[in-house]
Design a protein around this motif. Sequence first.
Motif, PDB file in Angstrom:
ATOM      1  N   ASP A   1      10.473  17.549   5.480  1.00 42.21           N
ATOM      2  CA  ASP A   1       9.397  18.028   6.355  1.00 42.21           C
ATOM      3  C   ASP A   1       8.995  16.966   7.370  1.00 42.21           C
ATOM      4  O   ASP A   1       7.808  16.704   7.586  1.00 42.21           O
ATOM      5  CB  ASP A   1       8.154  18.436   5.526  1.00 42.21           C
ATOM      6  CG  ASP A   1       8.522  19.391   4.411  1.00 42.21           C
ATOM      7  OD1 ASP A   1       9.371  20.277   4.659  1.00 42.21           O
ATOM      8  OD2 ASP A   1       7.989  19.238   3.288  1.00 42.21           O
ATOM      9  N   GLY A   2       9.992  16.335   7.955  1.00 51.33           N
ATOM     10  CA  GLY A   2       9.713  15.348   9.007  1.00 51.33           C
ATOM     11  C   GLY A   2       9.318  13.976   8.483  1.00 51.33           C
ATOM     12  O   GLY A   2       9.100  13.050   9.260  1.00 51.33           O
ATOM     13  N   GLU A   3       9.179  13.815   7.180  1.00 50.84           N
ATOM     14  CA  GLU A   3       8.828  12.502   6.618  1.00 50.84           C
ATOM     15  C   GLU A   3      10.055  11.864   5.982  1.00 50.84           C
ATOM     16  O   GLU A   3      10.888  12.570   5.397  1.00 50.84           O
ATOM     17  CB  GLU A   3       7.781  12.680   5.497  1.00 50.84           C
ATOM     18  CG  GLU A   3       6.556  13.413   5.916  1.00 50.84           C
ATOM     19  CD  GLU A   3       5.358  12.508   5.990  1.00 50.84           C
ATOM     20  OE1 GLU A   3       5.505  11.391   6.523  1.00 50.84           O
ATOM     21  OE2 GLU A   3       4.298  12.912   5.487  1.00 50.84           O
ATOM     22  N   ILE A   4      10.129  10.547   6.063  1.00 49.09           N
ATOM     23  CA  ILE A   4      11.230   9.853   5.385  1.00 49.09           C
ATOM     24  C   ILE A   4      10.705   9.404   4.018  1.00 49.09           C
ATOM     25  O   ILE A   4       9.778   8.603   3.929  1.00 49.09           O
ATOM     26  CB  ILE A   4      11.712   8.649   6.211  1.00 49.09           C
ATOM     27  CG1 ILE A   4      12.256   9.150   7.551  1.00 49.09           C
ATOM     28  CG2 ILE A   4      12.785   7.875   5.447  1.00 49.09           C
ATOM     29  CD1 ILE A   4      12.493   8.057   8.555  1.00 49.09           C
ATOM     30  N   VAL A   5      11.296   9.972   2.970  1.00 45.89           N
ATOM     31  CA  VAL A   5      10.811   9.696   1.616  1.00 45.89           C
ATOM     32  C   VAL A   5      11.797   8.773   0.897  1.00 45.89           C
ATOM     33  O   VAL A   5      12.986   9.066   0.799  1.00 45.89           O
ATOM     34  CB  VAL A   5      10.647  11.006   0.806  1.00 45.89           C
ATOM     35  CG1 VAL A   5       9.971  10.713  -0.533  1.00 45.89           C
ATOM     36  CG2 VAL A   5       9.855  12.032   1.607  1.00 45.89           C
ATOM     37  N   HIS A   6      11.282   7.631   0.418  1.00 45.06           N
ATOM     38  CA  HIS A   6      12.072   6.683  -0.369  1.00 45.06           C
ATOM     39  C   HIS A   6      11.781   6.965  -1.834  1.00 45.06           C
ATOM     40  O   HIS A   6      10.624   6.913  -2.249  1.00 45.06           O
ATOM     41  CB  HIS A   6      11.676   5.236  -0.068  1.00 45.06           C
ATOM     42  CG  HIS A   6      11.668   4.884   1.391  1.00 45.06           C
ATOM     43  ND1 HIS A   6      10.731   5.359   2.269  1.00 45.06           N
ATOM     44  CD2 HIS A   6      12.500   4.098   2.115  1.00 45.06           C
ATOM     45  CE1 HIS A   6      10.979   4.879   3.482  1.00 45.06           C
ATOM     46  NE2 HIS A   6      12.051   4.112   3.428  1.00 45.06           N
ATOM     47  N   TYR A   7      12.808   7.259  -2.609  1.00 50.68           N
ATOM     48  CA  TYR A   7      12.604   7.497  -4.043  1.00 50.68           C
ATOM     49  C   TYR A   7      12.889   6.202  -4.794  1.00 50.68           C
ATOM     50  O   TYR A   7      13.996   5.676  -4.726  1.00 50.68           O
ATOM     51  CB  TYR A   7      13.496   8.636  -4.522  1.00 50.68           C
ATOM     52  CG  TYR A   7      13.098   9.956  -3.898  1.00 50.68           C
ATOM     53  CD1 TYR A   7      12.071  10.720  -4.451  1.00 50.68           C
ATOM     54  CD2 TYR A   7      13.723  10.403  -2.735  1.00 50.68           C
ATOM     55  CE1 TYR A   7      11.678  11.918  -3.860  1.00 50.68           C
ATOM     56  CE2 TYR A   7      13.334  11.602  -2.133  1.00 50.68           C
ATOM     57  CZ  TYR A   7      12.310  12.353  -2.701  1.00 50.68           C
ATOM     58  OH  TYR A   7      11.918  13.526  -2.116  1.00 50.68           O
ATOM     59  N   THR A   8      11.853   5.700  -5.482  1.00 47.38           N
ATOM     60  CA  THR A   8      11.968   4.388  -6.133  1.00 47.38           C
ATOM     61  C   THR A   8      11.822   4.514  -7.645  1.00 47.38           C
ATOM     62  O   THR A   8      11.316   5.516  -8.143  1.00 47.38           O
ATOM     63  CB  THR A   8      10.884   3.423  -5.620  1.00 47.38           C
ATOM     64  OG1 THR A   8       9.612   4.010  -5.877  1.00 47.38           O
ATOM     65  CG2 THR A   8      11.054   3.153  -4.143  1.00 47.38           C
ATOM     66  N   LYS A   9      12.236   3.445  -8.321  1.00 50.50           N
ATOM     67  CA  LYS A   9      12.185   3.433  -9.776  1.00 50.50           C
ATOM     68  C   LYS A   9      10.784   3.175 -10.300  1.00 50.50           C
ATOM     69  O   LYS A   9      10.401   3.662 -11.348  1.00 50.50           O
ATOM     70  CB  LYS A   9      13.123   2.325 -10.288  1.00 50.50           C
ATOM     71  CG  LYS A   9      14.127   2.860 -11.273  1.00 50.50           C
ATOM     72  CD  LYS A   9      15.060   1.814 -11.740  1.00 50.50           C
ATOM     73  CE  LYS A   9      15.656   2.300 -13.042  1.00 50.50           C
ATOM     74  NZ  LYS A   9      16.686   1.431 -13.536  1.00 50.50           N
ATOM     75  N   GLU A  10      10.043   2.355  -9.520  1.00 47.99           N
ATOM     76  CA  GLU A  10       8.667   2.038  -9.928  1.00 47.99           C
ATOM     77  C   GLU A  10       7.721   2.316  -8.759  1.00 47.99           C
ATOM     78  O   GLU A  10       8.172   2.450  -7.620  1.00 47.99           O
ATOM     79  CB  GLU A  10       8.553   0.555 -10.304  1.00 47.99           C
ATOM     80  CG  GLU A  10       9.322   0.178 -11.563  1.00 47.99           C
ATOM     81  CD  GLU A  10       9.434  -1.337 -11.703  1.00 47.99           C
ATOM     82  OE1 GLU A  10       8.440  -2.034 -11.445  1.00 47.99           O
ATOM     83  OE2 GLU A  10      10.540  -1.796 -12.047  1.00 47.99           O
ATOM     84  N   ALA A  11       6.440   2.327  -9.053  1.00 45.29           N
ATOM     85  CA  ALA A  11       5.458   2.615  -8.007  1.00 45.29           C
ATOM     86  C   ALA A  11       5.173   1.378  -7.152  1.00 45.29           C
ATOM     87  O   ALA A  11       5.352   0.252  -7.610  1.00 45.29           O
ATOM     88  CB  ALA A  11       4.163   3.091  -8.653  1.00 45.29           C
ATOM     89  N   VAL A  12       4.795   1.604  -5.901  1.00 49.60           N
ATOM     90  CA  VAL A  12       4.243   0.529  -5.071  1.00 49.60           C
ATOM     91  C   VAL A  12       2.841   0.986  -4.660  1.00 49.60           C
ATOM     92  O   VAL A  12       2.563   2.182  -4.580  1.00 49.60           O
ATOM     93  CB  VAL A  12       5.120   0.244  -3.819  1.00 49.60           C
ATOM     94  CG1 VAL A  12       6.401  -0.454  -4.205  1.00 49.60           C
ATOM     95  CG2 VAL A  12       5.425   1.519  -3.053  1.00 49.60           C
ATOM     96  N   GLU A  13       1.977   0.027  -4.385  1.00 50.42           N
ATOM     97  CA  GLU A  13       0.577   0.376  -4.146  1.00 50.42           C
ATOM     98  C   GLU A  13       0.364   0.879  -2.720  1.00 50.42           C
ATOM     99  O   GLU A  13       0.782   0.230  -1.759  1.00 50.42           O
ATOM    100  CB  GLU A  13      -0.292  -0.866  -4.389  1.00 50.42           C
ATOM    101  CG  GLU A  13      -1.734  -0.524  -4.680  1.00 50.42           C
ATOM    102  CD  GLU A  13      -2.565  -1.802  -4.814  1.00 50.42           C
ATOM    103  OE1 GLU A  13      -3.710  -1.800  -4.341  1.00 50.42           O
ATOM    104  OE2 GLU A  13      -2.036  -2.787  -5.377  1.00 50.42           O
ATOM    105  N   ALA A  14      -0.285   2.033  -2.603  1.00 50.86           N
ATOM    106  CA  ALA A  14      -0.580   2.566  -1.275  1.00 50.86           C
ATOM    107  C   ALA A  14      -1.477   1.573  -0.541  1.00 50.86           C
ATOM    108  O   ALA A  14      -2.393   1.002  -1.134  1.00 50.86           O
ATOM    109  CB  ALA A  14      -1.255   3.922  -1.394  1.00 50.86           C
ATOM    110  N   GLY A  15      -1.226   1.343   0.736  1.00 54.65           N
ATOM    111  CA  GLY A  15      -2.022   0.408   1.529  1.00 54.65           C
ATOM    112  C   GLY A  15      -1.471  -1.002   1.505  1.00 54.65           C
ATOM    113  O   GLY A  15      -1.790  -1.817   2.364  1.00 54.65           O
ATOM    114  N   SER A  16      -0.600  -1.298   0.535  1.00 59.44           N
ATOM    115  CA  SER A  16      -0.057  -2.667   0.450  1.00 59.44           C
ATOM    116  C   SER A  16       1.121  -2.834   1.395  1.00 59.44           C
ATOM    117  O   SER A  16       1.640  -1.864   1.953  1.00 59.44           O
ATOM    118  CB  SER A  16       0.375  -2.973  -0.981  1.00 59.44           C
ATOM    119  OG  SER A  16       1.538  -2.238  -1.285  1.00 59.44           O
ATOM    120  N   GLU A  17       1.518  -4.092   1.560  1.00 61.35           N
ATOM    121  CA  GLU A  17       2.670  -4.373   2.411  1.00 61.35           C
ATOM    122  C   GLU A  17       3.880  -4.607   1.502  1.00 61.35           C
ATOM    123  O   GLU A  17       3.754  -5.249   0.463  1.00 61.35           O
ATOM    124  CB  GLU A  17       2.396  -5.609   3.257  1.00 61.35           C
ATOM    125  CG  GLU A  17       3.348  -5.710   4.425  1.00 61.35           C
ATOM    126  CD  GLU A  17       2.759  -6.533   5.563  1.00 61.35           C
ATOM    127  OE1 GLU A  17       2.875  -7.763   5.483  1.00 61.35           O
ATOM    128  OE2 GLU A  17       2.186  -5.939   6.498  1.00 61.35           O
TER     129      GLU A  17
END
Length: 383
Positions: A66-82
């Motif tokens: 839907d127009g977004e590039i989605v990266h599927y990862t093994k673990e979570a990363v924090e929203a807002g972080s770099e």
Amino acid sequence: MSETRKLYYEDVYKKEFTAKVLECGECEKEFAVILDQTAFYPEGGGQPCDLGTLNRIAVLDVQEKDGEIVHYTKEAVEAGSEVIGKIDWDRRFDLMQQHSGEHIVSGLVHEAYGYDNVGFHMSSDVLTVDLSGVLTEAQLAEIEAETNKKIWENSEVEITYPSKEELEKLSYRSKKELTGQVRLVRFPGSDLCACCGTHVTHTGEIGAVKILTVENFHEGIRLTMICGKRVMDYLNMVNDQNRQVSVKLSAKIGETAAAVGRLQDENFRLKGQVAHVVDELCKAEADRWEGEGSVLLFHDGLEADQVRKMADAVMQKCSGCCAVFSSNGDGSYKYAMGELNGDLRQFTKEMNAALNGRGGGKPFFVQGSVKTSEEEIRQFFRQ
Ligand SMILES: [Zn+2]
């Protein structure tokens, strides 16, 4: 919804980047990460996605949804972080070499014969290209030579985003009716094609193209080919094989096929000789046991059909039952056993049970194998 900046279009050689995490959601066994910018190419246009890491967390898949590039990862990363993203560059560059090489081949075929590329698949070992018409091997060899010539000219690949009006005046290859902004990839002198994939910036980086196989496919043909480093890998594999054959046959590296031909001829001749010798042996045994009644013979190293031949030859003359056993050299024996107008079914059943064997056949002729020693076999027949 904010659009992710596509760093892979701005600098196709970007291997590492920093980005801000816009979203990270959990889905099934993975996490779906959306970034403000990315160098990860999502699967599309026949090109597999990039793999790599985000903060050392493995990126397992990248899709445009839907127009977004989605990266599927093994673990979570924090929203807002770099996060620091690193793409698997060997994989990406290999895919760029394959994809760019495919464009030149398809473009040259289209120009020379008017055929379309109607199917394209990149896998981890070869890439397949389906063409809408048939080409001979000689024509394909010409296309391959021309492609490599274009590669070695090392011309700059041009990527443009023409307006609708400009597009109407251009003649370019395209798989389907396109909507929205069209991205055109031009390989000077060989191809102009609408494509969303990542390409080398200079044709020389493709290295070389090799067409490996061609087969009929629907109305046209399916080619398998390799580009870039894969050509070297293939050459190393083939060269290693041919070197081994060359050593084994004491033939020069460029003359191994002729040497194999001589080996085949010799093998054919030897098989004929062996068959003749076995026939002679069967005849001799049949003469030797003529009228002697039942006979048990051991002849090591015979093939199954030779064991059968001998049992058959001897039983015609011995006026009893003839059993022939031949050692396989691994503790097992082939056997064939026959008696004119005899019924060996019960005897065979008992023998198989006693000697760890298997096999059967017609009442007057049986074949099989046993796993036992010669001594045990002789012992059983003495009873
Ligand atoms: Zn393409």
